[in-house]
Design a protein around this motif. Structure first.
Motif, short mmCIF file in Angstrom:
data_model
loop_
_atom_site.label_atom_id
_atom_site.label_comp_id
_atom_site.label_asym_id
_atom_site.label_seq_id
_atom_site.Cartn_x
_atom_site.Cartn_y
_atom_site.Cartn_z
N ASP A 88 -5.13 6.04 -1.28
CA ASP A 88 -4.23 4.98 -1.03
C ASP A 88 -4.40 3.85 -2.36
O ASP A 88 -5.61 3.59 -2.65
N MET A 146 0.75 -1.31 0.06
CA MET A 146 -0.11 -0.13 0.03
C MET A 146 0.82 1.32 0.13
O MET A 146 1.65 1.34 0.79
N LYS A 147 0.62 2.38 -1.22
CA LYS A 147 1.21 3.30 -1.02
C LYS A 147 0.17 4.39 -1.17
O LYS A 147 -1.08 4.31 -1.34
N THR A 148 0.70 5.80 -0.84
CA THR A 148 -0.36 7.09 -0.78
C THR A 148 0.23 7.85 -1.78
O THR A 148 1.29 8.35 -1.93
N THR A 206 -10.59 5.63 -0.19
CA THR A 206 -9.64 6.27 0.54
C THR A 206 -9.48 7.73 0.29
O THR A 206 -8.30 8.22 0.77
#
Length: 199
Positions: free
Chosen positions: A72, A50-52, A193
């Motif tokens: 996200d 998971m990355k933003t 998200t």
């Protein structure tokens, strides 16, 4: 030939076969890895990174403020970029954010209201003008979507000056319709998200 001469070699062969089976079992680690293989495969399929992604722009004129949008995404399945050229679809903005995956991509950009407009007015107009109009909600953001050409567009409010426009496009070779992609769990997981903060 005596019985002993026939039985002795057979006994040696049987003992050798038993020893080889024990060695192979030890080498193989017994039956545990075979049972664990499906579990390991399932874990690999559900593995996520998971990355933003962050996208910012200026909203307003006299009392302009910076708006930061974050979302996200699973970096093993999707890419995220903020670009200033080679847009997925036409934009008059200086920069847009793009999320791309195997089945779909979408472009996220800011759009300013014209004088006298607000989100309620553009919602009413879109409901009368476009096919496939539907209300949508992602987390705290409530907006609408509609079909335009080969894409589905999502409009989500930001403040009294602007809103987010997301244009969803299906990838070449994807056998789903763009409407199916608009309602897919993969897209919903990303858009749920979304966080918008005006500073």
């Amino acid at each position: 030939m005596s019985k002993w001469k026939v039985i002795a070699p057979l006994g040696v062969l049987a003992a050798g076969a038993a020893a080889a089976a024990v060695l192979l079992k030890k080498k193989d680690g017994g039956s545990a890895p075979k049972a664990a293989a499906p579990a390991a495969k399932k874990a690999a399929e559900t593995e996520k990174l998971m990355k933003t992604g962050e996208y910012s722009f200026v909203s307003g004129f006299k009392d302009a403020r910076t708006v930061e949008v974050r979302l996200d995404y699973d970096a093993l399945r999707f890419g995220f970029d903020v670009i200033g050229e080679d847009f997925l679809t036409y934009s008059s903005d200086s920069h847009v954010a793009v999320v791309s995956g195997e089945d779909f991509s979408f472009q996220m950009e800011y759009a300013s209201f014209y004088k006298g407009e607000d989100f309620a007015l553009i919602t009413e107009t879109a409901a009368q003008k476009y096919a496939g109009f539907a209300a949508v909600k992602f987390g705290a953001l409530e907006g609408f979507r509609y079909r335009e050409g080969d894409s589905v567009c999502f409009c989500l409010p930001v403040d009294e000056y602007s809103y987010l426009l997301l244009t969803l496009l299906k990838a070449e070779g994807c056998d789903k319709t763009v409407e199916e992609l608009a309602e897919s769990d993969d897209l919903g997981a990303i858009l749920s998200t979304l966080r918008v903060e005006a500073k």
